[in-house]
Design an enzyme around this catalytic site. Structure first.
Site, PDB file in Angstrom:
ATOM      1  N   SER A   1     -48.711  45.310   0.980  1.00  0.00           N
ATOM      2  CA  SER A   1     -49.543  43.837   1.273  1.00  0.00           C
ATOM      3  C   SER A   1     -50.514  43.678  -0.055  1.00  0.00           C
ATOM      4  CB  SER A   1     -50.386  44.205   2.536  1.00  0.00           C
ATOM      5  OG  SER A   1     -51.083  43.009   2.752  1.00  0.00           O
TER       6      SER A   1
ATOM      7  N   ASP B   1     -49.910  36.091  -0.343  1.00  0.00           N
ATOM      8  CA  ASP B   1     -50.159  37.568  -0.927  1.00  0.00           C
ATOM      9  C   ASP B   1     -48.840  38.031  -0.932  1.00  0.00           C
ATOM     10  OD1 ASP B   1     -48.944  37.598   1.718  1.00  0.00           O
ATOM     11  OD2 ASP B   1     -50.132  39.416   2.292  1.00  0.00           O
TER      12      ASP B   1
ATOM     13  N   ASP C   1     -46.513  40.132   0.241  1.00  0.00           N
ATOM     14  CA  ASP C   1     -45.356  40.302   1.487  1.00  0.00           C
ATOM     15  C   ASP C   1     -45.165  38.797   2.219  1.00  0.00           C
ATOM     16  OD1 ASP C   1     -47.502  40.472   3.003  1.00  0.00           O
ATOM     17  OD2 ASP C   1     -47.310  42.667   3.214  1.00  0.00           O
TER      18      ASP C   1
ATOM     19  N   ASP D   1     -47.108  37.221   4.498  1.00  0.00           N
ATOM     20  CA  ASP D   1     -47.472  37.103   5.845  1.00  0.00           C
ATOM     21  C   ASP D   1     -48.892  36.146   5.859  1.00  0.00           C
ATOM     22  OD1 ASP D   1     -48.829  39.076   5.049  1.00  0.00           O
ATOM     23  OD2 ASP D   1     -48.597  40.215   6.913  1.00  0.00           O
TER      24      ASP D   1
END
Length: 447
Positions: A99, A240, A242, A244
């Site tokens: 993340s 960000d 990743d 999500d």
């Protein structure tokens, strides 16, 4: 300390995610699925961290002990790895991602039963891992058969495109994907929808930017802000690593906190209840809907949504969850919902967001050994006084009816976080500084 944090397993990419650990976690997950009678084809996606391919290979070797089909989805967003469970004959999936944390760290998130696994499932996996670890099994030397594909990404793009039924204005949009998992999906989707897209940090082959969307960090978002102003874009979108979480930049180059974009979507959605963590801004309390607070972490928000019947929930970092789509944070569908709202609005993006009252949120953190966390919380309870306190997750003290401070240790890293909010920018800043100075002094005192 347990294996799982607020969401998934995270830690040092080399020290925690050794080849043996990855292999053992892979076979543990296969065993978990078998115990739940759901063992079948499994897909793995990843972010663009240098350590992700090695971790993926170790997981595949462990999963292969279950004797099932394995699919490598390559670099793709977290929501795509969840969506493939709903859109394709895949029984479970994993996402390798750290993340927003340092690129020397990494993590693994687990998906089954069409969503991210619950806290109860995490406990099952952790207990099975402890048992399985004692029955040491050497890592096989041969590589398992793995099908390389981009199905997760393709199905996800089609789902997002299907959320738009009207023609959008011919906006110019600057998009910054942190060289991460949304770098291909979102620019391609927005171009397909007729927008002019200015790409910023959309090269997954380049170094990943460990972007924390919680804050307006000039070191990681300044380039996008400058691009929006220079290119005279209608707004900017930032993800960000990743994919999500999503936050926005208005046409003036101003950063918009995730709580505001999410609260706006919540205000105009058909849900009567909104679920969000204790650390979120009180702006959501002004939209005229019932608000339920949870511990920090998307699994807690999802659990709260299911319990209350809410169809929309979010985290302050711009991680929104829409139950009509899937129970996971989805930066793609959140962006689509904002586009649809803006398409119905006559005015600038800043005016769209400006419909909500302004609160000033300040966030900061400091490195802190986890064994000191509770001692710091106890000391803060004695030092800081207010009208009321909440201890749902950490220690939240309301100084007055519009000003609060939250002391909360991270569950993902050896860090201690301090949040402060007020209608006064100066008051919020002062309270934040008092809080973090107190924590730093306590660390020195206790070490």
């Amino acid at each position: 300390m347990g294996l799982f944090g607020t969401s998934g397993i995270r830690g040092d990419a080399e020290k925690l995610f050794t080849n043996q650990f990855c292999f053992d976690i892979g076979r543990t997950f296969a065993q978990f699925l078998e115990q739940h009678n759901t063992l079948g084809p499994i897909a793995i996606g990843m972010d663009s961290r240098p350590s992700s391919p090695r971790i993926r290979d170790g997981l595949f070797k462990g999963l292969a002990t279950g004797g099932i089909e394995l699919f490598d989805e390559g670099i793709c967003p977290i929501p795509a790895i969840n969506w493939i469970l709903k859109a394709a004959p895949v029984s479970a999936s994993l996402m390798i991602t750290g993340s927003h944390i340092n690129t020397k760290l990494n993590g693994v998130k687990f998906y089954a039963f069409e969503e991210e696994i619950t806290k109860e499932h995490e406990k099952e996996i952790e207990n099975s891992y402890r048992t399985l670890k004692k029955q040491r099994q050497n890592i096989p030397t041969e590589e398992p058969e793995v099908h390389q594909e981009s199905r997760a990404q393709e199905l996800y793009i089609e789902m997002l495109a299907g959320l738009i039924t009207e023609n959008l204005p011919s906006w110019k949009v600057a998009v910054d994907c942190a060289n991460g998992a949304q770098s291909v999906v979102i620019p391609s989707l927005l171009t397909r929808l007729g927008l002019t897209v200015v790409r910023v940090n959309c090269e997954p082959q380049q170094e990943l930017i460990a972007r924390d969307t919680d804050t307006d960090d000039k070191a990681v978002i300044e380039k996008l802000k400058e691009t929006v102003v220079r290119e005279k874009a209608d707004f900017g979108i930032a993800y960000d690593g990743d994919g999500d979480r999503v936050v926005f930049i208005d046409e003036k180059g101003n950063f918009i906190q995730g709580e505001y974009s999410c609260s706006l979507v919540a205000k105009y959605s058909d849900t009567s209840v909104v679920v969000t963590p204790i650390s979120s801004s009180q702006v959501v309390d002004t939209i005229g809907k019932k608000v339920i607070r949870t511990k920090v972490g998307s699994p807690y928000v999802v659990a709260g949504m299911k319990e209350s019947g809410a169809t929309f929930g979010f985290e302050p970092n711009g991680g929104a969850i829409s139950s009509e789509i899937m129970y996971t944070r989805d930066g793609g569908s959140m962006a689509i919902k904002i586009l649809r709202l803006f398409a119905q609005f006559e005015g600038h993006f800043s005016e769209l967001i400006g419909q909500l009252p302004k609160f000033h949120m300040k966030r900061t953190k400091v490195d802190c050994p986890s064994e000191l966390n509770q001692k710091i919380i106890s000391a803060a309870k004695q030092e800081f006084k207010g009208e009321k306190t909440e201890e749902l997750d950490g220690l939240k003290i309301w100084i007055d009816n519009a000003t609060w401070i939250l002391f909360r240790p991270s569950a993902n890293a050896p860090e201690f976080r301090v949040f402060a909010e007020s209608t006064s920018k100066e008051k919020a800043e002062e309270l934040k500084e008092q809080g973090i100075s107190f924590v730093q002094n306590m660390i020195k005192k206790l070490e």
